[in-house]
Design a protein around this motif. Structure first.
Motif, mmCIF file in Angstrom:
data_model
loop_
_atom_site.group_PDB
_atom_site.id
_atom_site.type_symbol
_atom_site.label_atom_id
_atom_site.label_comp_id
_atom_site.label_asym_id
_atom_site.label_seq_id
_atom_site.Cartn_x
_atom_site.Cartn_y
_atom_site.Cartn_z
ATOM 1 N N LEU A 128 -15.595 -0.263 -18.926
ATOM 2 C CA LEU A 128 -15.491 -0.077 -20.378
ATOM 3 C C LEU A 128 -14.740 1.204 -20.727
ATOM 4 O O LEU A 128 -14.504 1.484 -21.901
ATOM 5 N N ILE A 167 -11.552 -6.002 -21.698
ATOM 6 C CA ILE A 167 -11.208 -4.971 -22.681
ATOM 7 C C ILE A 167 -10.360 -3.855 -22.082
ATOM 8 O O ILE A 167 -9.500 -3.293 -22.755
ATOM 9 N N THR A 209 -16.425 -9.169 -20.926
ATOM 10 C CA THR A 209 -17.476 -8.199 -21.256
ATOM 11 C C THR A 209 -17.916 -8.459 -22.694
ATOM 12 O O THR A 209 -17.233 -9.159 -23.437
ATOM 13 N N SER A 211 -17.695 -6.806 -25.474
ATOM 14 C CA SER A 211 -17.053 -5.669 -26.127
ATOM 15 C C SER A 211 -16.455 -6.089 -27.462
ATOM 16 O O SER A 211 -16.079 -7.241 -27.645
ATOM 17 N N ASN A 248 -14.996 5.478 -24.036
ATOM 18 C CA ASN A 248 -14.934 4.023 -24.031
ATOM 19 C C ASN A 248 -13.608 3.575 -24.621
ATOM 20 O O ASN A 248 -13.156 4.087 -25.640
ATOM 21 N N SER A 250 -12.945 1.010 -26.208
ATOM 22 C CA SER A 250 -13.116 0.408 -27.533
ATOM 23 C C SER A 250 -13.104 1.461 -28.641
ATOM 24 O O SER A 250 -12.997 1.114 -29.817
#
Length: 331
Positions: A128, A167, A209, A211, A248, A250
Motif C-alpha cells: 500500500l 493500487i 487490495t 483500497s 500510503n 492512496s
C-alpha cells in the motif's frame, strides 16, 4: 524534447531535495521549526531520516529512479526484475539504507528478502506504500501518453521487485503517464484526462487490495486546488486534512497530482510540497517531476540547478541522454 525530459529529471530531484528537510513531520512541527521552507536546506539533525542529507541532496526517491534508468540502459530498455533487484540492493547497501531507515516499508522487506533468497510475493501483493510511484517519473519520459497499455505493463515490469498490488501499480502508472502527458501538452487539463484514463488500465494488472479510488481522491484534490486557488496555505491545509500526505500511495499520489495541477510551475511546486508536511520528499519528487516535464528545464531556477549539480555525485546529463535514447529505442 530534451528540455522537457531534463525538466522531469531535474524537477524530480528538486522536489525531492526541497522536501527532504521536512520529511515525515506533521504540519505543526514543520511550521514551528521552519516557518516556511522557501529554499533548499540541510536536513535537520532532529529529523531521524533527513539528518542523513545536506542541502540540495536528493533522497531515495531520485536515487532509486536513477537505479531504474541504469538497469534499463543495461538491458536494452527491457525491464529485468532480477537486474533491478540486484542494483537496488547494491544501491541500498552503498547508501546504508537499511541502517539509516531510508527505505520505505515495503521496499525494505522486499529487498531484504531478495538478499536472503526469500520469495516476497506475499508482501508485494499487499503493498500500500508509495515506493513504486516515487521512482517512476523517468519511465514517463520513454513513452507517448497515448500508449497507456504499454506504459502500464512497463511500470509493472520495473516495479514488481517491491510492489505488485493493484493500487501500487496504478499509482505508479498514473505518475508515469502524467509525466508523459506533461511532456506533450501545454494544457494541464489534458494531463488530468490522461491520468484519469490510466487507473482502470493499470489497476487490473496488480493483486487486488481493498483500497480507495485514486481518481476519486485526485478529483477531491483538484476541487480543493480550484476552491483555494488564491490561498496557498489554505489549499495545503485542506489537502493535508482531506486527501492526506502520508506514505500510503492512496494519499501521496493524489496529493502530488493535486499540487502539480495547482502549481504547474516546478519552482512553486517544490516549495508547496515541502511545506505540505507528511511524505514531503516523495510527494515533491512526483509532483515536481510532472511540473518540470510540463514547463521544461528552462523554467527551473538556475540556482537550483547549480545546487543540485554540486550536491549530488550524479551526471544528470547522462541520464537525460539515456532517456532520450530510450524514447527512440522503445518506439
Amino acid at each position: 524534447m530534451r528540455n522537457k525530459i531534463a525538466g522531469a529529471i531535474y524537477g524530480m530531484a528538486l522536489g525531492d531535495s526541497m522536501g527532504m528537510p521536512s520529511e515525515l513531520w506533521g504540519r505543526e512541527k514543520v511550521r514551528k521549526y521552519f516557518g516556511k521552507i522557501e529554499s533548499l536546506l540541510d536536513g535537520p539533525k532532529e529529523n531521524s531520516v533527513a539528518c542523513n542529507y545536506k542541502r540540495g541532496q536528493f533522497t531515495d526517491d531520485t536515487g532509486q529512479a536513477l537505479v531504474l534508468v541504469d538497469s534499463l540502459n543495461s538491458t536494452n530498455f527491457k525491464p529485468n526484475s532480477k537486474d533491478i533487484a540486484e542494483r537496488l540492493l547494491k544501491w541500498a547497501e552503498k547508501e546504508k539504507a537499511f541502517e539509516n531507515n531510508i527505505l520505505g516499508p515495503t521496499s525494505k522487506v522486499a529487498l531484504a528478502n531478495f538478499r536472503d533468497g526469500i520469495d516476497s510475493k506475499a508482501v508485494t501483493d499487499k503493498a500500500l506504500s508509495n515506493g513504486s510511484a516515487m521512482r517512476i517519473a523517468p519511465i514517463g519520459c520513454l513513452f507517448n501518453a497515448a500508449d497507456k497499455e504499454r506504459i502500464a505493463n512497463f511500470v509493472y515490469g520495473v516495479s514488481e521487485v517491491t510492489h505488485t498490488s493493484d493500487i501500487s501499480i496504478a499509482g505508479a502508472a498514473m505518475i508515469a503517464v502524467a509525466v508523459s502527458s506533461a511532456i506533450e501538452n501545454t494544457d494541464f487539463e489534458a494531463v488530468k484526462k490522461d491520468v484519469f484514463e490510466m487507473e482502470p488500465i493499470a489497476r487490473k494488472l496488480g493483486a487486488e487490495t481493498f483500497s480507495p479510488s485514486l481518481t476519486e481522491r485526485i478529483k477531491l484534490g483538484i476541487y480543493l486546488a480550484k476552491e483555494y486557488k488564491d490561498d496557498e496555505d489554505l489549499f495545503l491545509e485542506k489537502l493535508y486534512d482531506i486527501v492526506g500526505a502520508g506514505v500510503n500511495i492512496s494519499e501521496s499520489v493524489p496529493a502530488a497530482i493535486s499540487i502539480a495541477y495547482y502549481a504547474q510551475d516546478p519552482n512553486k511546486c517544490a516549495v508547496l510540497c515541502a511545506n505540505l508536511a507528511g511524505d514531503t520528499d516523495t510527494i515533491g519528487a512526483m509532483a515536481t517531476a510532472i511540473c518540470g516535464a510540463f514547463k521544461g528545464i528552462n523554467s527551473i531556477k538556475k540556482e537550483y540547478i547549480e545546487v543540485l549539480n554540486e550536491a549530488n555525485d550524479v551526471d544528470f546529463d547522462r541520464y537525460i541522454s539515456i532517456l532520450m535514447e530510450g524514447r527512440s529505442c522503445i518506439k
